[in-house]
Design a protein around this motif. Structure first.
Motif, PDB file in Angstrom:
ATOM      1  N   ASN A   9       0.805  -1.228   0.000  1.00  0.00           N
ATOM      2  CA  ASN A   9       0.000   0.000   0.000  1.00  0.00           C
ATOM      3  C   ASN A   9       0.836   1.276   0.000  1.00  0.00           C
ATOM      4  OD1 ASN A   9      -2.369  -1.579   0.091  1.00  0.00           O
ATOM      5  ND2 ASN A   9      -2.166  -1.745   2.304  1.00  0.00           N
ATOM      6  N   GLY A  36       2.753  -9.661  17.930  1.00  0.00           N
ATOM      7  CA  GLY A  36       2.510 -10.618  16.857  1.00  0.00           C
ATOM      8  C   GLY A  36       1.227 -11.390  17.039  1.00  0.00           C
ATOM      9  N   HIS A  39      -1.828  -9.587  16.188  1.00  0.00           N
ATOM     10  CA  HIS A  39      -1.872  -9.196  14.780  1.00  0.00           C
ATOM     11  C   HIS A  39      -1.660  -7.695  14.591  1.00  0.00           C
ATOM     12  CE1 HIS A  39      -3.072 -13.264  13.825  1.00  0.00           C
ATOM     13  NE2 HIS A  39      -3.970 -13.174  14.795  1.00  0.00           N
ATOM     14  N   MET A  40      -0.821  -7.110  15.435  1.00  0.00           N
ATOM     15  CA  MET A  40      -0.449  -5.706  15.252  1.00  0.00           C
ATOM     16  C   MET A  40       0.583  -5.657  14.136  1.00  0.00           C
ATOM     17  SD  MET A  40      -0.099  -4.408  19.138  1.00  0.00           S
ATOM     18  CE  MET A  40      -1.520  -4.281  20.190  1.00  0.00           C
ATOM     19  N   HIS A  41       0.427  -4.704  13.256  1.00  0.00           N
ATOM     20  CA  HIS A  41       1.297  -4.659  12.088  1.00  0.00           C
ATOM     21  C   HIS A  41       2.594  -3.919  12.380  1.00  0.00           C
ATOM     22  CE1 HIS A  41       2.671  -4.567   8.008  1.00  0.00           C
ATOM     23  NE2 HIS A  41       2.882  -3.289   8.137  1.00  0.00           N
ATOM     24  N   TYR A  42       3.695  -4.556  12.014  1.00  0.00           N
ATOM     25  CA  TYR A  42       4.976  -3.875  11.893  1.00  0.00           C
ATOM     26  C   TYR A  42       5.736  -4.567  10.774  1.00  0.00           C
ATOM     27  CZ  TYR A  42       6.829  -7.522  15.080  1.00  0.00           C
ATOM     28  OH  TYR A  42       7.165  -8.704  15.672  1.00  0.00           O
ATOM     29  N   SER A  43       6.779  -3.934  10.304  1.00  0.00           N
ATOM     30  CA  SER A  43       7.486  -4.386   9.109  1.00  0.00           C
ATOM     31  C   SER A  43       7.935  -5.844   9.196  1.00  0.00           C
ATOM     32  CB  SER A  43       8.716  -3.503   8.889  1.00  0.00           C
ATOM     33  OG  SER A  43       9.499  -4.028   7.839  1.00  0.00           O
ATOM     34  N   PRO A  44       7.775  -6.583   8.104  1.00  0.00           N
ATOM     35  CA  PRO A  44       8.301  -7.945   8.060  1.00  0.00           C
ATOM     36  C   PRO A  44       9.828  -7.966   7.971  1.00  0.00           C
ATOM     37  CG  PRO A  44       7.342  -7.350   5.953  1.00  0.00           C
ATOM     38  CD  PRO A  44       7.039  -6.231   6.892  1.00  0.00           C
ATOM     39  N   THR A 127       5.188  -1.689  18.642  1.00  0.00           N
ATOM     40  CA  THR A 127       4.881  -1.488  17.229  1.00  0.00           C
ATOM     41  C   THR A 127       5.020  -0.013  16.842  1.00  0.00           C
ATOM     42  OG1 THR A 127       2.501  -1.407  17.692  1.00  0.00           O
ATOM     43  CG2 THR A 127       3.401  -3.521  17.010  1.00  0.00           C
ATOM     44  N   HIS A 131       7.571   1.263  14.054  1.00  0.00           N
ATOM     45  CA  HIS A 131       7.035   2.024  12.917  1.00  0.00           C
ATOM     46  C   HIS A 131       7.748   3.376  12.791  1.00  0.00           C
ATOM     47  CE1 HIS A 131       4.246   3.693  10.028  1.00  0.00           C
ATOM     48  NE2 HIS A 131       4.106   4.739  10.816  1.00  0.00           N
TER      49      HIS A 131
END
Length: 142
Positions: A9, A36, A39-44, A127, A131
């Protein structure tokens, strides 16, 4: 600095910086795991290495990580909750200062190193730190 995954995105060609996180087994690891499992988003592109205590990190490891292609190193410190040493925070601050000196001697921007206390329930703060750190690293590389 390195090859990175393309950020979903985002405009074409925008990549996520590679970040090495030094974490602690009993304090910051549970907070990172919670991020994790929630399901909190941070860079892979974030890689976590667990250690018993933050003060066990060697400044040379930080320099080595950056020399080997990581864009940044994040130290997820125990803060004052360390179960091994009562002066862990002070030791951790000293090791980061030593690492900053090593980075400066090698011509590496000290903003590629971040230290923050992450507790066992600090999923959202972790996170956010990651970020914000990734965004700052991306600006350094722009």
């Amino acid at each position: 600095m390195t090859e990175s995954l393309v950020i979903a995105n985002e405009p074409a060609g925008v990549t996520a910086p590679r970040v090495l996180v030094f974490s602690t087994n009993t304090i910051s690891d549970p907070g990172i795991d919670l991020a994790g499992s929630s399901h909190m988003h941070y860079s892979p592109n974030v890689v976590v290495i667990s250690l018993p205590c933050t003060s066990g990190i060697r400044p040379a490891w930080i320099l080595h990580a950056l020399q080997q292609g990581f864009d940044g190193v994040f130290v997820a410190s125990d803060g004052d909750e360390c179960s091994y040493l009562p002066d862990c925070s002070e030791r951790s601050s000293r090791l980061v200062a030593e690492a900053q000196a090593l980075l400066a001697a090698e011509g590496i921007d000290g903003r590629r190193l971040k230290l923050a206390a992450i507790c066992s329930v600090c999923a959202a703060p972790f996170t956010k730190h990651v970020h914000d750190f990734c965004a700052a690293l991306a600006e350094l590389d722009a």
